[in-house]
Design an enzyme around this catalytic site. Structure first.
Site, short mmCIF file in Angstrom:
data_model
loop_
_atom_site.label_atom_id
_atom_site.label_comp_id
_atom_site.label_asym_id
_atom_site.label_seq_id
_atom_site.Cartn_x
_atom_site.Cartn_y
_atom_site.Cartn_z
N GLU A 191 39.11 34.65 33.03
CA GLU A 191 40.31 33.91 33.43
C GLU A 191 40.03 32.41 33.50
O GLU A 191 40.45 31.74 34.46
CB GLU A 191 40.84 34.47 34.75
CG GLU A 191 41.31 35.91 34.63
CD GLU A 191 41.83 36.51 35.93
OE1 GLU A 191 41.56 35.92 36.99
OE2 GLU A 191 42.47 37.56 35.87
N GLU A 266 43.85 43.59 32.33
CA GLU A 266 43.95 43.97 33.75
C GLU A 266 45.38 44.42 34.03
O GLU A 266 46.26 43.60 34.27
CB GLU A 266 43.52 42.83 34.68
CG GLU A 266 42.04 42.52 34.63
CD GLU A 266 41.58 41.56 35.73
OE1 GLU A 266 42.41 41.15 36.57
OE2 GLU A 266 40.37 41.23 35.74
#
Length: 611
Positions: A191, A266
């Site tokens: 991320e 995710e």
């Protein structure tokens, strides 16, 4: 040959020519009978389109004895792949000292079990991971460098990263799918588009893996927004979306980083919980709608988390996203389909049913393994055993107080002590306290200062002596693991003032509260000051999982037979700590509690579920 995968194959061939000794020492690899590649839209297993249905679990959060059980649970829900983080700071606790074998650190064994259960593995080694884990997995020893910068090209940080990647690559190379292993894909950082835009740093991470013989596809993972994907993706690396929840999200990723597959890296069945909050309980209906969209459209996905596990010891992290300091609870149950103790929650069966509906071979999905036994333990009598004040190490002289890390202390507690000269009462201000302090004047408890409440001061009354002794006992809780406050040193990080006067000449006592420290506690005769140890014994006819109910205590840490179960805190929502059967023995067992506030010994007991 598909033109989209030519660059990947060429890169691997060039690496083999330039770095021949990196492929299993001096020998070349034997040809694998499996392959995992990708074209412009699909992942390809042995040349055929393959939909990844992955369940994430972190071996560091699961007792080693239960690794196979949890993998079997994932397979029985319909998953074909496991995903796992490797938390760097779990394996390199001191500079240059790696441990990939002790306790839950045996990553090789975990990988082998994935292969034995005929599953594939997505590898998420960081160097930054997030994961509600202390400092996102980055080793806190780096914070002993005053001006260190993380997650960028800072040379000192990158030297540590290179050392870590070299070590880990040497461990995983035999388990890559290109060598008949289960590891199909490796994530570059995590991320990154939420944090920074140093694309040279991201490229260098990828190059380091390649230079160290890792020749499998790579991917990045970011939120489905333009700025995150622009900063966080890499040409040639698959794009993970956290989460990939609708068609527009996938189209955006395909536009920003074309020519590679996009998947939901995710998909969230649950969510994290901080101290002082209610347990997170996300909407299951929305989850099933999202998963149905992914399955129907043949999009690969990874459930984060399928099984959360436990933040044993001091490894629970914290957040700070505009709401101040938010430390995470010890349990990483996450309201996941497989709960902390390894049992299937209702959403597990709902997801199993949905995945089965879209499976090309539903009969291949096995039944879940038998549940792990769990037991109650009757009330355990606890006795006041020792005082931290009678177990202090040699003091370190310090003109001004410094953070833990500057004293080579990375977890636990520290006592800061000074004599008051000049100003002797009034407003005591700690700039900046990380994270929780109990304050004493001439041995008398005055009160607590809690960073999580935004507190940094307390009114200090006059002491009884001419030059009162001020003691500040500091607990370092979880380091922030996400966002711009990642450099989160512990202890007193700047200075202490009393009515505006800077207090000087401190004695600092390092209290790591590790297993070595706990086993060496000396008993105390007089116990009337906060900061006490309590000890109890209990006898078992047989060992099974349990939860130690800490409802009678206030704030501290629990050890069972020397194993650190983690932190408890009476503000909740967590009031019991998971204790696996592998940490218990038939016969006599020992429990030790350290509590910051409790003065009276009270019983504890074992219960069957998370409270």
């Amino acid at each position: 040959m598909n033109t989209k995968i030519k660059p990947l194959i060429v890169s691997v061939l060039i690496s083999a020519i330039i770095f021949p000794n990196l492929l299993h020492g001096k020998e070349q690899k034997a040809k694998s009978n499996q392959s995992f590649t990708m074209d412009s839209h699909n992942f390809l297993l042995n040349g055929k389109p393959f939909q990844i249905i992955s369940g994430e679990m972190h071996y560091s959060r699961i007792p080693k004895k239960y690794w196979r059980h949890r993998i079997k649970m994932a397979k029985a829900m319909g998953c074909n792949t496991i995903a796992t983080y490797v938390f760097w700071n779990y394996h390199e606790t001191q500079k240059g000292r790696f441990d990939f074998k002790s306790q839950n650190r045996d990553v090789t064994k975990f990988i082998q079990l994935v292969k034995e259960e005929d599953m594939l593995l997505i590898f998420r080694p960081g160097p930054y991971s997030c994961g509600e884990w202390d400092m996102g997995g980055i080793p806190p020893y780096l914070l002993s460098i005053p001006d260190i910068k993380l997650r960028c090209g800072d040379k000192r940080y990158m030297q540590a990263v290179e050392r870590y990647i070299k070590k880990l690559a040497s461990i995983i190379r035999p388990y890559l799918i290109t060598d008949n292993g289960p590891i199909i894909m490796l994530q570059i950082e995590n991320e990154y588009g939420s944090y920074g835009n140093d694309r040279n740093y991201m490229k260098r991470i990828k190059e380091l893996w390649e230079e160290n013989g890792v020749d499998i596809p790579f991917y990045t993972a970011d939120g489905a927004t333009t700025y995150m994907l622009e900063a966080g993706t890499l040409p040639g690396a698959a794009v993970g979306l956290d989460p990939g929840y609708n068609q527009k999200a996938f189209e955006l990723a395909e536009k920003i980083n074309p020519g590679v597959p996009v998947f939901s890296s995710e998909t969230y069945p649950g969510w994290l919980t901080h101290w002082g909050e209610k347990w997170a309980k996300p909407n299951t209906t929305e989850l099933l709608d999202e998963v149905r969209f992914l399955l129907k459209n043949k999009r690969s996905l990874n459930f984060y988390m399928l099984h959360g596990g436990t933040n044993f010891g001091y490894y629970a992290g914290a957040n700070s996203g505009g709401k101040g300091y938010q430390p995470d609870v010890t349990s990483y149950d996450y309201d996941a389909p497989i709960n902390e103790q390894g049992r299937a929650a209702p959403k597990y069966y709902a997801l199993k049913k949905l995945i089965t509906e879209y499976s090309a071979n539903p009969s291949s999905i096995p039944a879940p393994p038998a549940p792990i036994p769990v037991m109650e333990i009757p009330a355990i009598r606890m006795k006041s055993f020792g005082s931290v004040w009678d177990n202090l190490p040699t003091a370190i002289e310090s003109v001004q107080p410094k953070p833990f890390e500057y004293y080579n202390l990375f977890y636990g507690y520290a006592l800061y002590k000074t004599k008051l000269i000049g100003r002797k009462k009034g407003k005591l201000v700690i700039t900046e306290l990380h994270d929780y302090a109990t304050i004493f004047i001439d041995g008398k408890y005055i009160g607590a200062i809690d960073r999580a409440k935004g507190e940094n001061s307390i009114e200090l009354p006059a002491g009884k002596s001419k030059n009162p002794i001020l003691e500040i006992f500091v607990e370092g809780m979880g380091r922030i693991n996400f966002g711009q406050e990642l450099i989160d040193r512990k202890g007193i990080t700047r200075r202490v003032t009393l009515n505006g006067m800077t207090l000087m000449n401190w004695q600092v006592y390092r209290l790591p509260m590790d297993s070595k420290f706990i086993t060496g506690i000396n008993p105390s005769k007089t116990i009337n000051k906060q900061g006490l140890f309590f000890k109890g014994e209990f006898t078992l006819d047989k060992a099974a999982d349990t939860y130690i109910d800490m409802s009678n205590y206030q704030k501290g840490v629990v050890w069972v037979n020397g194993h650190n179960l983690g932190r408890y805190w009476d503000i909740g929502p967590q009031h019991s700590l998971y204790c696996p059967a592998s940490w218990l023995i038939k016969g006599k067992n020992e429990i030790i509690i350290f509590d910051l506030h409790q003065l009276e010994a009270k019983p504890v007991k074992g219960v069957k579920e998370l409270l």
